[in-house]
Enzyme design. Structure first.
Site, PDB file in Angstrom:
ATOM      1  CE  LYS A 166      -4.325  -1.870   1.691  1.00 63.97           C
ATOM      2  NZ  LYS A 166      -5.133  -2.018   0.524  1.00 63.97           N
ATOM      3  CE  LYS A 223      -6.308  -8.355  -1.268  1.00 66.21           C
ATOM      4  NZ  LYS A 223      -6.757  -8.000   0.076  1.00 66.21           N
ATOM      5  CE  LYS A 265     -13.471  -4.062   1.837  1.00 65.05           C
ATOM      6  NZ  LYS A 265     -12.143  -4.004   2.469  1.00 65.05           N
TER       7      LYS A 265
HETATM    8  N1  AQP Z   1      -9.329 -11.411  -2.758  1.00 67.39           N
HETATM    9  C1  AQP Z   1      -9.597 -11.950  -1.588  1.00 67.39           C
HETATM   10  N2  AQP Z   1      -9.724 -13.286  -1.464  1.00 67.39           N
HETATM   11  C2  AQP Z   1      -9.998 -13.852  -0.259  1.00 67.39           C
HETATM   12  N3  AQP Z   1     -10.176 -13.140   0.871  1.00 67.39           N
HETATM   13  C3  AQP Z   1     -10.069 -11.809   0.795  1.00 67.39           C
HETATM   14  N4  AQP Z   1     -10.183 -10.826   1.701  1.00 67.39           N
HETATM   15  C4  AQP Z   1      -9.977  -9.625   1.113  1.00 67.39           C
HETATM   16  N5  AQP Z   1      -9.738  -9.802  -0.197  1.00 67.39           N
HETATM   17  C5  AQP Z   1      -9.773 -11.145  -0.430  1.00 67.39           C
HETATM   18  C6  AQP Z   1     -10.483 -11.049   3.108  1.00 67.39           C
HETATM   19  O1  AQP Z   1     -11.587 -10.225   3.460  1.00 67.39           O
HETATM   20  C7  AQP Z   1     -11.459  -9.848   4.842  1.00 67.39           C
HETATM   21  C8  AQP Z   1     -11.643  -8.366   4.957  1.00 67.39           C
HETATM   22  O2  AQP Z   1     -10.563  -7.689   4.357  1.00 67.39           O
HETATM   23  P1  AQP Z   1     -10.315  -6.180   4.722  1.00 67.39           P
HETATM   24  O3  AQP Z   1     -11.406  -5.368   4.242  1.00 67.39           O
HETATM   25  O4  AQP Z   1     -10.068  -6.047   6.177  1.00 67.39           O
HETATM   26  O5  AQP Z   1      -8.975  -5.811   4.045  1.00 67.39           O
HETATM   27  P2  AQP Z   1      -8.221  -6.398   2.836  1.00 67.39           P
HETATM   28  O6  AQP Z   1      -7.744  -7.761   3.168  1.00 67.39           O
HETATM   29  O7  AQP Z   1      -7.156  -5.434   2.462  1.00 67.39           O
HETATM   30  O8  AQP Z   1      -9.355  -6.444   1.735  1.00 67.39           O
HETATM   31  P3  AQP Z   1      -9.466  -5.621   0.450  1.00 67.39           P
HETATM   32  O9  AQP Z   1     -10.771  -5.965  -0.175  1.00 67.39           O
HETATM   33  O10 AQP Z   1      -8.246  -5.854  -0.378  1.00 67.39           O
HETATM   34  O11 AQP Z   1      -9.527  -4.124   0.972  1.00 67.39           O
HETATM   35  P4  AQP Z   1      -8.662  -2.864   0.569  1.00 67.39           P
HETATM   36  O12 AQP Z   1      -8.726  -2.792  -0.922  1.00 67.39           O
HETATM   37  O13 AQP Z   1      -9.312  -1.707   1.238  1.00 67.39           O
HETATM   38  O14 AQP Z   1      -7.276  -3.109   1.089  1.00 67.39           O
HETATM   39  C9  AQP Z   1     -10.076 -10.312   5.307  1.00 67.39           C
HETATM   40  O15 AQP Z   1     -10.225 -11.508   6.048  1.00 67.39           O
HETATM   41  C10 AQP Z   1      -9.357 -10.561   4.023  1.00 67.39           C
HETATM   42  O16 AQP Z   1      -8.331 -11.519   4.165  1.00 67.39           O
END
Ligand code: AQP
Length: 327
Positions: free
Chosen positions: A111, A194, A197
């Protein structure tokens, strides 16, 4: 029965990755112990976000939790910021984690990679400290997460070991639980990355219409191998679609390979789209009903009340252990 804890950052609209890697598992485990499933709104502040967006996304995630089948009579659903102990404990725990450890975290490296050092917020750097506080506050042993969060849970384990060695058994040792299939759903447009969001290219959002979901899956990147076969190195796009299908249907990769033997990617993608739509369409209807019912705030208030009860006890235990509490 062991306590269970997990959360989601309200940084954007929920994706199919969040659903398969996290929410689906929350629903599975909610009867296996007391669960604390929060909306990590303080974590969402670690990168710039509009106040209204943060507010709306937070309620939205709670509505999706309920739509996915979380029962507020069993699971405690709450906003992280409604429980002040998260912040108070993080201030104490930050003294037991080190700069070197935090700078090795993949999420921080990813990030902050494109940011100038002067522009990297401290909160982004200390994210795992707050996450460790989230975890230990509820004495939770079980932490269901997607693969990307395992490193942070491991760091929380190191912290617990360090803290307990210094002050005696104070904190409960957590352990990450990762689904066998679906712990890392990849982007549809770049299956080496990955699905996230905050990276809308290649996402399927839980809010997408049936037509949009179908269109996105039909245009997912595949390869020239022309066979439905699981091989992450050679066929990352097809392997990702197989993972999505497998985690939503319970079919093994072998079964899927057999089912689509001799068939083209068009047929395969249509079948994947059918499976995703069958899972998400009823879910979306429930979500809309829940939003209309105005029930979300009530659920969040109830969850926060219970969360505060448990969290304040842990906080006092930690304060006493380090010598802060004299009442
Ligand atoms: N692509 C993914 N596959 C499987 N699990 C996923 N998680 C996120 N993306 C995937 C799981 O969702 C939970 C919540 O994640 P988060 O919102 O706390 O943060 P993150 O892991 O950083 O998810 P994002 O969607 O990628 O958010 P942003 O873009 O804001 O950083 C966690 O259990 C995560 O593992």
């Amino acid at each position: 029965m062991d306590n269970i804890l997990s959360g989601i950052k309200p940084t954007g609209q929920l994706t199919l990755g969040n659903y398969i890697g996290a929410i689906k598992n929350f629903v599975k485990v909610q009867n296996e112990g007391e669960s604390f499933l929060f909306i990590a709104d303080l974590h969402a502040l670690t990168l710039p976000i509009e106040p209204q967006t943060l507010h709306d996304n937070s309620r939205d995630i709670a509505a999706f939790y309920l739509a996915a089948g979380l029962n507020p009579e069993k699971a405690n659903i709450f906003l992280q910021s409604d429980v002040a102990a998260h912040s108070e404990l993080a201030i104490i725990l930050q003294n037991y984690l080190y700069m070197g450890e935090l700078s090795r975290m993949t999420q921080f490296k990813d990030k902050s990679a494109k940011m100038k050092e002067e522009a990297i917020g401290l909160g982004l750097f200390t994210y795992p400290v707050l996450m460790a506080a989230d975890i230990v506050l509820y004495d939770s042993k079980r932490i269901p997460v997607g693969e990307d969060q395992v490193q942070h849970v491991e760091l929380a384990r190191d912290l617990v070991k360090r803290f307990n060695n210094r002050y005696g058994e104070t904190l409960v040792m957590p352990k990450a639980e990762v689904a066998k299939v679906g712990a890392r759903i990849m982007s549809l447009s770049d299956p080496t990355k990955k699905m996230s969001k905050s990276d809308p290219k290649g996402d399927v959002y839980l809010k997408d219409s049936v037509d949009v979901i179908r269109k996105k899956i039909m245009s997912a990147v595949t390869d020239m191998e022309a066979k439905v076969h699981y091989d992450v190195e050679k066929q990352p796009g097809v392997s990702n679609l197989m993972t999505i299908m497998s985690s939503l249907t319970g079919k093994s990769f072998e079964q899927i390979e057999k089912e689509f033997e001799g068939k083209g990617y068009g047929d395969f993608k249509r079948a994947v789209a059918d499976v995703v739509i069958a899972e998400l369409a009823p879910f979306k209807e429930r979500y809309e009903q829940i939003v209309k019912s105005g029930k979300v705030d009530e659920v969040l208030a109830k969850g926060a009340k219970r969360a505060n009860e448990i969290a304040s006890k842990t906080l006092v235990r930690v304060q006493k252990a380090v010598g802060l509490y004299h009442k």
